[in-house]
Design a protein around this motif. Structure first.
Motif, PDB file in Angstrom:
ATOM      1  N   ALA A  44      64.143   8.314 -43.224  1.00  0.00           N
ATOM      2  CA  ALA A  44      65.123   9.499 -43.296  1.00  0.00           C
ATOM      3  C   ALA A  44      64.527  10.881 -43.141  1.00  0.00           C
ATOM      4  O   ALA A  44      63.412  11.008 -44.161  1.00  0.00           O
ATOM      5  N   TYR A  45      64.926  11.714 -42.458  1.00  0.00           N
ATOM      6  CA  TYR A  45      64.542  12.924 -42.585  1.00  0.00           C
ATOM      7  C   TYR A  45      65.655  14.181 -42.913  1.00  0.00           C
ATOM      8  O   TYR A  45      66.717  13.846 -42.277  1.00  0.00           O
TER       9      TYR A  45
ATOM     10  N   ASP B  61      59.979  11.030 -27.700  1.00  0.00           N
ATOM     11  CA  ASP B  61      59.478   9.832 -27.948  1.00  0.00           C
ATOM     12  C   ASP B  61      59.430   9.217 -29.135  1.00  0.00           C
ATOM     13  O   ASP B  61      58.572   8.395 -30.008  1.00  0.00           O
ATOM     14  N   ARG B  62      60.845   8.992 -29.875  1.00  0.00           N
ATOM     15  CA  ARG B  62      61.244   8.610 -31.061  1.00  0.00           C
ATOM     16  C   ARG B  62      62.383   7.754 -30.900  1.00  0.00           C
ATOM     17  O   ARG B  62      63.084   7.851 -30.005  1.00  0.00           O
TER      18      ARG B  62
ATOM     19  N   GLU C  59      69.631   8.012 -28.336  1.00  0.00           N
ATOM     20  CA  GLU C  59      68.630   6.520 -27.794  1.00  0.00           C
ATOM     21  C   GLU C  59      67.216   6.633 -28.054  1.00  0.00           C
ATOM     22  O   GLU C  59      66.570   7.838 -27.737  1.00  0.00           O
ATOM     23  N   PRO C  60      66.741   5.730 -27.846  1.00  0.00           N
ATOM     24  CA  PRO C  60      65.206   5.494 -28.072  1.00  0.00           C
ATOM     25  C   PRO C  60      64.384   6.282 -26.898  1.00  0.00           C
ATOM     26  O   PRO C  60      64.824   6.239 -25.718  1.00  0.00           O
ATOM     27  N   GLY C  61      63.495   7.238 -27.136  1.00  0.00           N
ATOM     28  CA  GLY C  61      62.789   7.865 -26.106  1.00  0.00           C
ATOM     29  C   GLY C  61      63.407   9.149 -25.666  1.00  0.00           C
ATOM     30  O   GLY C  61      62.628   9.859 -24.802  1.00  0.00           O
ATOM     31  N   ALA C  62      64.464   9.684 -26.153  1.00  0.00           N
ATOM     32  CA  ALA C  62      65.261  10.854 -25.727  1.00  0.00           C
ATOM     33  C   ALA C  62      64.569  11.728 -26.086  1.00  0.00           C
ATOM     34  O   ALA C  62      64.085  11.787 -27.245  1.00  0.00           O
ATOM     35  N   ALA C  63      64.358  13.025 -25.310  1.00  0.00           N
ATOM     36  CA  ALA C  63      63.901  14.165 -25.610  1.00  0.00           C
ATOM     37  C   ALA C  63      65.228  15.317 -26.094  1.00  0.00           C
ATOM     38  O   ALA C  63      66.106  15.279 -25.018  1.00  0.00           O
ATOM     39  N   PHE C  64      65.080  15.748 -27.135  1.00  0.00           N
ATOM     40  CA  PHE C  64      66.222  16.608 -27.490  1.00  0.00           C
ATOM     41  C   PHE C  64      66.006  17.558 -28.726  1.00  0.00           C
ATOM     42  O   PHE C  64      64.909  17.678 -29.251  1.00  0.00           O
ATOM     43  N   TYR C  65      66.608  18.444 -29.060  1.00  0.00           N
ATOM     44  CA  TYR C  65      66.582  19.419 -30.120  1.00  0.00           C
ATOM     45  C   TYR C  65      67.974  19.856 -30.640  1.00  0.00           C
ATOM     46  O   TYR C  65      68.823  19.566 -29.901  1.00  0.00           O
ATOM     47  N   PHE C  66      67.970  20.526 -31.927  1.00  0.00           N
ATOM     48  CA  PHE C  66      68.927  21.002 -32.566  1.00  0.00           C
ATOM     49  C   PHE C  66      68.994  22.600 -32.514  1.00  0.00           C
ATOM     50  O   PHE C  66      67.983  23.143 -32.570  1.00  0.00           O
TER      51      PHE C  66
ATOM     52  N   ILE D 190      65.316   4.714 -36.644  1.00  0.00           N
ATOM     53  CA  ILE D 190      65.145   3.138 -37.010  1.00  0.00           C
ATOM     54  C   ILE D 190      63.937   2.596 -36.358  1.00  0.00           C
ATOM     55  O   ILE D 190      63.509   2.898 -35.005  1.00  0.00           O
ATOM     56  N   LYS D 191      62.993   2.307 -37.085  1.00  0.00           N
ATOM     57  CA  LYS D 191      61.705   1.692 -36.538  1.00  0.00           C
ATOM     58  C   LYS D 191      61.357   0.352 -36.511  1.00  0.00           C
ATOM     59  O   LYS D 191      62.034  -0.495 -37.162  1.00  0.00           O
TER      60      LYS D 191
END
Length: 77
Positions: free
Chosen positions: A3-4, A18-19, A54-61, A76-77
């Protein structure tokens, strides 16, 4: 699971990729906008809402500088 905690000053438009998979949840504040890496708006989060990434999605806030944002990003790892 990791958690961040993210505050308004940390929503600087830096692309996260890539997360995941991840879940973003608003704890406090007005609104956070989630964008894909090309700047297209994917969702607007308000207090108490969450968004699945989704896994591997590229995004920003992004958010207004004075929005009092406090959110949690679960990976979730």
């Amino acid at each position: 699971m990791v958690a961040y905690r993210l505050m308004a000053g940390e929503l600087n438009g830096e692309i996260i990729k890539d997360r995941g998979p991840m879940v973003a949840q608003m704890v406090a504040g007005r609104q956070v906008i989630i964008h894909n890496e090309k700047g297209k708006e994917l969702s607007r989060l308000k207090w108490g809402e969450y968004f699945y990434i989704e896994p591997g999605a590229a995004f920003y806030f992004s958010a207004d500088g004075d929005a009092g944002i406090n959110m949690v990003l679960f990976e979730i790892k």
